[in-house]
Design an enzyme around this catalytic site. Sequence first.
Site, PDB file in Angstrom:
ATOM      1  N   HIS A 217     -42.784 -48.182 -58.461  1.00 16.20           N
ATOM      2  CA  HIS A 217     -42.227 -48.513 -59.577  1.00 16.20           C
ATOM      3  C   HIS A 217     -42.082 -49.261 -60.459  1.00 16.20           C
ATOM      4  O   HIS A 217     -41.019 -49.758 -61.528  1.00 16.20           O
ATOM      5  CB  HIS A 217     -40.624 -48.553 -58.930  1.00 16.20           C
ATOM      6  CG  HIS A 217     -40.066 -47.575 -57.812  1.00 16.20           C
ATOM      7  ND1 HIS A 217     -40.307 -48.377 -56.261  1.00 16.20           N
ATOM      8  CD2 HIS A 217     -39.478 -46.344 -58.030  1.00 16.20           C
ATOM      9  CE1 HIS A 217     -39.917 -47.272 -55.617  1.00 16.20           C
ATOM     10  NE2 HIS A 217     -39.856 -46.108 -56.671  1.00 16.20           N
ATOM     11  N   SER A 439     -27.476 -50.968 -58.214  1.00 16.35           N
ATOM     12  CA  SER A 439     -26.311 -50.726 -58.767  1.00 16.35           C
ATOM     13  C   SER A 439     -25.817 -49.793 -59.522  1.00 16.35           C
ATOM     14  O   SER A 439     -23.965 -49.935 -59.275  1.00 16.35           O
ATOM     15  CB  SER A 439     -26.939 -51.290 -60.476  1.00 16.35           C
ATOM     16  OG  SER A 439     -27.484 -50.719 -61.105  1.00 16.35           O
ATOM     17  N   GLY A 552     -28.389 -58.491 -61.401  1.00 18.63           N
ATOM     18  CA  GLY A 552     -27.516 -57.604 -60.852  1.00 18.63           C
ATOM     19  C   GLY A 552     -26.119 -58.542 -60.738  1.00 18.63           C
ATOM     20  O   GLY A 552     -25.091 -58.050 -61.472  1.00 18.63           O
TER      21      GLY A 552
END
Length: 589
Positions: A217, A439, A552
Amino acid sequence: MTQIFDNPADFAEEALDGLVAANRGYVARVDGGVVRSTEVPAGQVAVVVGGGSGHYPAFAGLVGPGLAAGAVCGNIFTSPSAGQAYRVAKAAHAGGGVLFSYGNYAGDVIHFGEAQQRLNAEGIETRTVLVTDDIASAPLDQIEKRRGIAGDLTVFKIAGAAAEAGLDLDGVERLAVLANHRTRSLGVAFDGCTLPGAAEPLFHVPAGGMSLGLGIHGEPGISDHPMPTASELAELLVSGLLRDKPDDAGNRVVAILNGLGRVKYEELFLLFGKIDKLLTAAGLTIVEPECGELVTSLDMSGLSLTLLWLDDELERYWTAPADTPGYRKGSMAPRARREVAAPEGALAAEGEDTTAAAAGLGRLAAAVLAQARDAVVDHERELGRLDAIAGDGDHGVGMRRGVDAAVAAAGEAVGAGLSVHRVLTAAGEAWSERAGGTSGALWGSALAAAGRALGNQDSYSGGDAAAAVTAFADAVTTLGKADVGDKTMVDALLPFRNAFVAAFDGGTPVTGALASAVTAARQAADATASLRPLKGRARPLAEKSLGHPDPGAVSFALIATRVSDYFESSPPLSSPRAAAVAAGHGAQA
């Protein structure tokens, strides 16, 4: 660099549309991904794979006879939503149950898990097999924490062939578990990949160097090394995998040398020749190997080696035919086309009897969400930069997609005259659906939980506000299973909750309690710079994360600050004037 696009935000969707246009003989488009466009025998198990986009031929390119029945496709490097996974599985289901299989990433686990619960509740038996092949992401005694990289292909192929052979759900699941147990992978990167619309790669490898233990990723490796020769690289990869081999390994293996997007095929072939000699010298027989681009990472310069240790049963299914847009093996008879019906989408919102005061408070809730959106918009680039240090760099983009969708859904709910409960529920569902990722799931679930706690009322007390804050926090910790110290959003959220409840219980008004909570959240978010991540994609890159706060936690603190500032300058939610303000005298939905 990824250069061909109109709007970078639409890259994944438009690429998927083009894939279908070029491969209608294999796949049909459904909301959330693709399914086979050819006939599927009644009662066959549907193997449904998926994850973020940017990995072609994984995942949509692996749909077809002998392999997957459907693929759920999130945005670039972002897990798909629960709704997308549910709809693709419904469209792929042929009466034999569903097996979900995907890499072991927190967002995928949450979203696919919610879809699995919904499918089982509807009577569609659904199981899950996580792929955990990456030996760099956790030690052998913590194999369940490993992430999935190119080993996805071995698990998907074995499961798909077993389903094609007519095995029931128990049999398909058993073989997928066995394939995962016997699969190991290790990768290296020479340079990072570039997200559509970005000016720079997510990371750079030092000149003359190589990064070991990359993710698919856009994550960098866990350690940097001098660039080896091809023979040295082959030795590094082979020796690392052989040291980690399963206890019941035999001497017949599948070897997969996987290019991440930018390494030329000639280079892969050169390296595979050296790997072949090393494996043979180790007494192993290589069975139907693969060398090419199979699980990519946009334009990343890198590669990985995967070994699957076979037994007689696994070998039979690995060598079985498959026919998909991006992967073909053996020969299969042509299949007739079928009409693919789109499954029903999300459940329609229940109607409610709402007073004018309750509807006004619904408008105020939408105005608060608009403040959250403004906070994310102002800091989107900063959040992406923080996330790229030890992750995939998409936190800012994902938060922006989620909050934009939440604000739009809240506006529709307000237009229907709905209460705070329905406004926040609609916003939460939209956030989860559009953002995907961890998230997205956490914020979506938390907003819906806060809405349920507040309910449909004409006014709210400070106690109602405390209950909503607690419900929000409980939803995040229950779903994400993180705690303080794990270097996640929870590190800012729980101090926020604790400070709010303590201040309110001590007699502080709601706005004052909110200000105290924001101070605690901001300090806690800053303090995450000294932590090593214990959850999510950043966990394998703990050392790189040191010295930088968690994105986050930072995004939560930024949103909380903006909302607190808004209530400082506007009547609080419990004020008798709140409904009038929300009705049009100060609130901006």
